[in-house]
Design a protein around this motif. Structure first.
Motif, mmCIF file in Angstrom:
data_model
loop_
_atom_site.group_PDB
_atom_site.id
_atom_site.type_symbol
_atom_site.label_atom_id
_atom_site.label_comp_id
_atom_site.label_asym_id
_atom_site.label_seq_id
_atom_site.Cartn_x
_atom_site.Cartn_y
_atom_site.Cartn_z
ATOM 1 N N ALA A 15 0.802 -1.225 0.000
ATOM 2 C CA ALA A 15 0.000 0.000 0.000
ATOM 3 C C ALA A 15 0.832 1.271 0.000
ATOM 4 C CB ALA A 15 -0.933 -0.002 1.224
ATOM 5 N N ILE A 16 2.131 1.190 0.271
ATOM 6 C CA ILE A 16 2.973 2.384 0.384
ATOM 7 C C ILE A 16 2.856 3.308 -0.828
ATOM 8 C CG2 ILE A 16 5.408 3.069 0.199
ATOM 9 C CD1 ILE A 16 4.584 2.934 3.009
ATOM 10 N N PRO A 17 2.942 2.797 -2.070
ATOM 11 C CA PRO A 17 2.819 3.723 -3.206
ATOM 12 C C PRO A 17 1.496 4.488 -3.218
ATOM 13 C CG PRO A 17 3.792 1.661 -3.934
ATOM 14 C CD PRO A 17 3.312 1.433 -2.528
ATOM 15 N N ALA A 18 0.395 3.829 -2.851
ATOM 16 C CA ALA A 18 -0.892 4.515 -2.794
ATOM 17 C C ALA A 18 -0.898 5.562 -1.687
ATOM 18 C CB ALA A 18 -2.018 3.502 -2.571
ATOM 19 N N ILE A 19 -0.245 5.267 -0.570
ATOM 20 C CA ILE A 19 -0.137 6.234 0.525
ATOM 21 C C ILE A 19 0.670 7.447 0.079
ATOM 22 C CG2 ILE A 19 0.773 6.580 2.858
ATOM 23 C CD1 ILE A 19 0.237 3.604 3.399
ATOM 24 N N VAL A 20 1.738 7.194 -0.669
ATOM 25 C CA VAL A 20 2.557 8.293 -1.195
ATOM 26 C C VAL A 20 1.713 9.212 -2.065
ATOM 27 C CG1 VAL A 20 4.467 8.867 -2.740
ATOM 28 C CG2 VAL A 20 4.735 7.020 -1.076
ATOM 29 N N ASP A 21 0.915 8.610 -2.955
ATOM 30 C CA ASP A 21 0.065 9.406 -3.849
ATOM 31 C C ASP A 21 -0.999 10.178 -3.085
ATOM 32 O OD1 ASP A 21 1.385 8.703 -6.156
ATOM 33 O OD2 ASP A 21 0.091 6.991 -6.593
ATOM 34 N N ASP A 22 -1.598 9.534 -2.077
ATOM 35 C CA ASP A 22 -2.730 10.142 -1.378
ATOM 36 C C ASP A 22 -2.286 11.211 -0.384
ATOM 37 O OD1 ASP A 22 -5.303 10.638 -0.495
ATOM 38 O OD2 ASP A 22 -5.335 8.948 0.893
ATOM 39 N N LEU A 23 -1.280 10.895 0.418
ATOM 40 C CA LEU A 23 -0.850 11.815 1.477
ATOM 41 C C LEU A 23 0.321 12.693 1.068
ATOM 42 C CD1 LEU A 23 -1.099 9.522 4.651
ATOM 43 C CD2 LEU A 23 -2.840 10.991 3.637
ATOM 44 N N GLY A 24 0.965 12.360 -0.044
ATOM 45 C CA GLY A 24 2.097 13.161 -0.500
ATOM 46 C C GLY A 24 3.294 13.081 0.410
ATOM 47 N N ILE A 25 3.544 11.935 1.022
ATOM 48 C CA ILE A 25 4.668 11.806 1.941
ATOM 49 C C ILE A 25 5.975 11.691 1.162
ATOM 50 C CG2 ILE A 25 3.232 10.746 3.705
ATOM 51 C CD1 ILE A 25 4.361 8.059 2.986
ATOM 52 N N THR A 26 7.075 12.078 1.805
ATOM 53 C CA THR A 26 8.391 12.054 1.173
ATOM 54 C C THR A 26 9.028 10.674 1.318
ATOM 55 O OG1 THR A 26 9.594 12.698 3.177
ATOM 56 C CG2 THR A 26 8.673 14.478 1.810
ATOM 57 N N SER A 27 10.166 10.469 0.626
ATOM 58 C CA SER A 27 10.854 9.182 0.719
ATOM 59 C C SER A 27 11.346 8.928 2.144
ATOM 60 C CB SER A 27 12.023 9.133 -0.264
ATOM 61 O OG SER A 27 12.970 10.153 0.013
ATOM 62 N N THR A 28 11.759 9.994 2.836
ATOM 63 C CA THR A 28 12.172 9.827 4.234
ATOM 64 C C THR A 28 10.990 9.394 5.088
ATOM 65 O OG1 THR A 28 13.922 11.488 4.019
ATOM 66 C CG2 THR A 28 13.160 10.991 6.245
ATOM 67 N N GLU A 29 9.822 9.988 4.846
ATOM 68 C CA GLU A 29 8.624 9.576 5.587
ATOM 69 C C GLU A 29 8.222 8.156 5.228
ATOM 70 O OE1 GLU A 29 5.996 13.536 6.527
ATOM 71 O OE2 GLU A 29 6.131 12.945 4.413
ATOM 72 N N VAL A 30 8.469 7.747 3.965
ATOM 73 C CA VAL A 30 8.200 6.362 3.573
ATOM 74 C C VAL A 30 9.000 5.418 4.459
ATOM 75 C CG1 VAL A 30 8.613 4.632 1.779
ATOM 76 C CG2 VAL A 30 7.537 6.798 1.182
ATOM 77 N N GLN A 31 10.289 5.721 4.641
ATOM 78 C CA GLN A 31 11.113 4.887 5.514
ATOM 79 C C GLN A 31 10.616 4.932 6.956
ATOM 80 O OE1 GLN A 31 15.056 6.447 3.808
ATOM 81 N NE2 GLN A 31 15.623 4.434 4.578
ATOM 82 N N TRP A 32 10.171 6.103 7.406
ATOM 83 C CA TRP A 32 9.717 6.211 8.798
ATOM 84 C C TRP A 32 8.375 5.532 9.019
ATOM 85 C CZ3 TRP A 32 12.479 6.568 12.782
ATOM 86 C CH2 TRP A 32 13.646 7.321 12.805
#
Length: 538
Positions: A32-49
């Motif tokens: 689900a991470i890619p969908a979360i990135v698209d929806d919430l606009g999180i950064t790559s650092t936030e992806v790791q966190w």
């Protein structure tokens, strides 16, 4: 008690589902991470966190809750953990931004830390002899089965509904576990009544937190000289040296202090968070080293693959889940095979065969990765990798805990789980850093070769890396940046390849570490039960 004795194998199923709740959540989040990135606009650092916040708290608190479960009741701790995990899943599903999601994941880590060591401790206290080997194999097989369900279920929920439903699925699973465990699992606890080691707990949290912070944020703030100054409110980092060396120094000091404090308490006859005396047991000591290194290689690559599949190859979440199903299917099959061979083949050899299969699978995936790669060769390679994970996971736990006294089962389970989670946390941090740092460097060089101005180059690199690859599709849609999109796909593929090969390297180190496990190679059916302390199950 007689009722629970009759139902203990049924209870094992619910215990296994409880730990599988953690596995399902992890696999769903990965998809689900890619969908979360698209929806919430999180950064790559936030992806790791999003991954690390859970893993960090999980690893830091495993020892604490393993010891508390021994003292106050293992079943009670398990039930509390399931409630906390399910409740925090609701918060995750309602998160409005990256920060809220990370906080919810922190709470999930607390619940997971209550669940995992407790399940192992209950098994260790409930089963004996060859039955214990079978029980550990069932535990591992159930995890494999749920791991197979996780990517597919997460992909379907994310594609058909929303990534938020991927967290909501934990609620019905939690209810099922609570009812099943309450009806079929007997309460057990140790006779020890010492206070928990609060200082040790604080030192373990400081050590883990500073280490993982340094690994993840190093590329942001600079590994030595400061490249970006951290800010908290009106305060700004005042030094020219990056905070990362200070974080690593704090981790080292924390580790030394943790060990020294534990030795001091043991000599004084007081309880310790980490039962250092258990490291005199060869199988326990060497097995923990192997478990940490193996987990570092196993779990780190799972961060990179879904991002590459969706942002470079253009898969959706369901297609990604279907592809990763081959990995989970191999794990499920291998876990069953490991259970069937319990008592016939030395567990340490099953672990070694599994690690060799993992190395072959993940190294092959690295070779197959490319911007125009086909999904066809990935399926057998991921299947082989999954077979290795299933073989190694099902038996390594049994090897580590084989000679541990029952009275110490909670502390020992927490220790070996901490070793695994420490490895997993380092894996996500290190391989995530390899992925994004390699992508940035390769993309910058490629854009330089195209003659792209420095300012535009930096903007493209930042957008691709900060979005964890999500910006590639936007670059491709604009004719003026189509060439940059091609370069980004190539760079992200190279970064993913290097992450896969780094994982293979750590798995090779894990295989070498098992050479020292020769003393744990006896068949489970031949092990003596002498020296194990009696428990008072209450």
């Amino acid at each position: 008690m007689e009722k629970h004795e009759r139902l203990r194998w049924v209870g094992l199923v619910f215990i296994s589902i409880a730990v599988s709740l953690i596995i399902v959540d992890s696999t769903i989040v990965n998809v689900a991470i890619p969908a979360i990135v698209d929806d919430l606009g999180i950064t790559s650092t936030e992806v790791q966190w999003v991954q690390e916040s859970y893993t960090l708290v999980f690893a830091a608190l495993l020892l604490v809750f393993g010891s508390l479960a021994d003292r106050f009741g293992r079943r009670r701790m398990l039930l509390i953990g399931v409630v906390v995990f399910a409740g925090s899943s609701v918060l995750a599903s309602l998160a409005s931004d990256g920060g809220a999601l990370i906080l919810a994941r922190l709470a999930q880590g607390v619940g997971g830390a209550m669940i995992l060591p407790t399940t192992l401790s209950i098994i260790n206290a409930t089963f004996r002899g060859r039955e214990r080997g079978i029980a550990f194999a069932v535990w591992g097989s159930t995890i494999g089965g749920m791991a197979a369900v996780g990517p597919l279920l997460g992909g379907w929920l994310t594609t058909a509904f929303s990534w938020r439903w991927a967290f909501g699925i934990n609620i019905p699973l939690g209810v099922l576990i609570i009812i099943g465990v309450a009806l079929t699992v007997a309460e057990t606890r140790s006779d020890r009544t010492e206070r928990i080691d609060g200082v040790g707990a604080l030192l373990s949290v400081v050590t883990m937190g500073s280490l993982v912070f340094g690994l993840i944020e190093g590329r942001t703030y600079g590994w030595w000289g400061v490249e970006q100054r951290p800010e908290i409110g009106d305060w700004t980092w005042p030094f020219d040296i990056s905070p990362i060396p200070f974080a690593f120094a704090l981790a080292l000091v924390g580790l030394v202090a943790f060990i020294a404090w534990g030795v001091h308490r043991e000599r004084a006859g007081r309880s310790t968070l980490l039962a250092l005396r258990l490291f005199s047991i060869t199988s326990f000591r060497n097995g923990n080293i192997a478990a940490a290194v193996v987990s570092l290689g196993e779990f780190g690559i799972i961060l990179a693959l879904p991002l590459w599949l969706q942002f470079v190859l253009g898969f959706d979440a369901l297609q990604t889940g279907l592809l990763l199903l081959s990995l989970a299917g191999g794990s499920f099959l291998a876990s069953g095979i490991a259970g069937a061979t319990s008592g016939r083949i030395a567990p340490v050899w099953i672990v070694r065969i599994g690690l060799l299969a993992e190395i072959v699978g993940v190294a092959g995936v690295g070779l197959a990765i490319g911007p125009d790669a086909s999904w066809v060769p990935l399926i057998p390679l991921l299947f082989v990798y999954g077979v290795g994970v299933g073989l190694a996971t099902a038996q390594l736990t049994g090897v580590v805990l084989a000679d541990v006294p029952v009275a110490d089962s909670g502390a020992a389970s927490g220790t070996q789980s901490t070793s695994r989670q420490l490895g997993a946390a380092l894996g996500v941090a290190i391989l995530g850093t390899v992925l994004f740092t390699s992508t940035a460097g390769i993309l910058a060089a490629s854009l330089d070769d195209q003659g792209v101005p420095a300012a535009q180059r930096d903007q493209v690199v930042s957008s691709v890396v900060d979005s964890a690859g999500a910006a590639i599709s936007g670059l491709a849609a604009n004719p003026e940046t189509a060439d940059a999109a091609d370069a980004a796909r190539e760079a992200f593929s190279d970064g993913t390849r290097y992450a896969a090969w780094t994982a293979a390297g750590f798995l090779a180190l894990g295989l070498l570490a098992t050479v020292s496990l020769g003393g744990a190679a006896a068949r489970p059916s031949e092990r003596e039960e002498s020296g194990r302390e009696a428990e008072d199950p209450r």
